[in-house]
Design an enzyme around this catalytic site. Sequence first.
Site, PDB file in Angstrom:
ATOM      1  N   GLU A 290      75.996  42.049  50.386  1.00 17.26           N
ATOM      2  CA  GLU A 290      75.527  41.713  51.730  1.00 17.26           C
ATOM      3  C   GLU A 290      74.104  41.148  51.686  1.00 17.26           C
ATOM      4  O   GLU A 290      73.771  40.211  52.427  1.00 17.26           O
ATOM      5  CB  GLU A 290      75.582  42.957  52.620  1.00 17.26           C
ATOM      6  CG  GLU A 290      76.975  43.522  52.824  1.00 17.26           C
ATOM      7  CD  GLU A 290      77.926  42.523  53.455  1.00 17.26           C
ATOM      8  OE1 GLU A 290      77.472  41.668  54.244  1.00 17.26           O
ATOM      9  OE2 GLU A 290      79.129  42.568  53.140  1.00 17.26           O
ATOM     10  N   ASP A 375      78.657  37.276  45.831  1.00 18.65           N
ATOM     11  CA  ASP A 375      79.136  38.085  44.714  1.00 18.65           C
ATOM     12  C   ASP A 375      78.279  37.842  43.468  1.00 18.65           C
ATOM     13  O   ASP A 375      77.945  38.784  42.732  1.00 18.65           O
ATOM     14  CB  ASP A 375      80.593  37.753  44.399  1.00 18.65           C
ATOM     15  CG  ASP A 375      81.571  38.405  45.369  1.00 18.65           C
ATOM     16  OD1 ASP A 375      81.150  39.311  46.123  1.00 18.65           O
ATOM     17  OD2 ASP A 375      82.752  38.007  45.376  1.00 18.65           O
TER      18      ASP A 375
END
Length: 429
Positions: A290, A375
């Site tokens: 995040e 990611d």
Amino acid sequence: MEVAEFLNLSPLPVSLAFVAAVLLSFAAKLWLATRQVRHVLQHRGAVPAPFAATVPLAAHQKAADYTVARSRFGLLHLAWDTALLMGWTLLGGLDLVNQWALAALLPHGAMAYQLGLLAAFTLLSGLLDLPWSLYDTFRLEQRFGFNRSTLKLFVADALKGLLVGALLGLPIAALILWLMASAGKTWWLWAWGAWMGFNLLMLVLYPTLIAPLFNKFEPLADAALKTRVEGLMARCGFAARGLFVMDGSRRSAHGNAYFTGLGAAKRVVFFDTLLARLNPAEVEAVLAHELGHFKRRHVLQRMVLMFALSLAGFALLGWLSTQAAFYLGLGVRPNLGAPNDALALLLFMLATPPLGFFLTPLMAHWSRRHEFEADAYACQQASGPDLSAALLKLHEDNAGTLTPDPVYARFYYSHPPASERLAAIAARP
């Protein structure tokens, strides 16, 4: 705006274009959904090879059954929504509500009439969708063990949502309607500015004033996890006002984590269901993902895109609201001697989604690229194997299918399919 001020264009091309957009979008959604159901059922019998050692067959089959059930429910809802859209427009539903509002509310003033029309449409739309929401929560989600809400909580949420919507929605609607009537031909630019200001204000107010009306937010009590998360945030140069745990388990077994707020009002929020399922290293990896959205400026990019699309939308509405064909072509008689601004807003909200649907694959592709980048950032700041383990757990807990139809996924998925995402994480050094 008086009817005499409208440009006199034929309504037939508008009707034909609208029907074509509705039918094309309906056909595309139907084709994509049937592909998804067929593909998932074909691969239900065995766990895909890359997941065979980590995902039980029972979990894979539950995800397949959940995906198919949601898709079939979605098809029924799609048929209903399409019929309802035609009923509101070409079959005269909105015109009927407008005639009632003119007779009942116009004697109390133009603004009372227009706000009353918006409120009546919103209430009727909500009531018409209520059976679908009830079935979704208490039958579909209940069937697969995800629903933890009660009818009492459902009703309380609906009433709170209605109250908050009225307290926030009516003032901004009144401001936009006033600008439409008073700001001249460039009203749409002023209205866009007001709308953007309202959205930015909500980003600041939502975490502390609105969200607590629906959920409880407790400071993160796990000292070891808190130290770990704060260390990650310090490494990433991210400041937040606090770390909170939300009682998501009151309503659902699904887990999540998110950032909310703007500037100094940013908060990190963990669902209690997430913390119950992941270990501290996995929580850190999910949070690092995040944070990657912030560090790669994905949030800023999405805000800029939202600003640009809303500006284009207001500009288009500014032109369409002057076209008699826009109203007549969508089944509504423009008012004589009364403002048509609320009608224009409602028709625009009804007519544009079938056209905007065809932008879905572009937006989904952009979002998937952002997910890969986040990611990659998480692998740098935390642990790739921990991120993979967390994603697998969340995929299993949320009953996400491991075998989506490739075309369906390319069109709709805002996140890469699990196989692609985990392969990309594994390929990183």
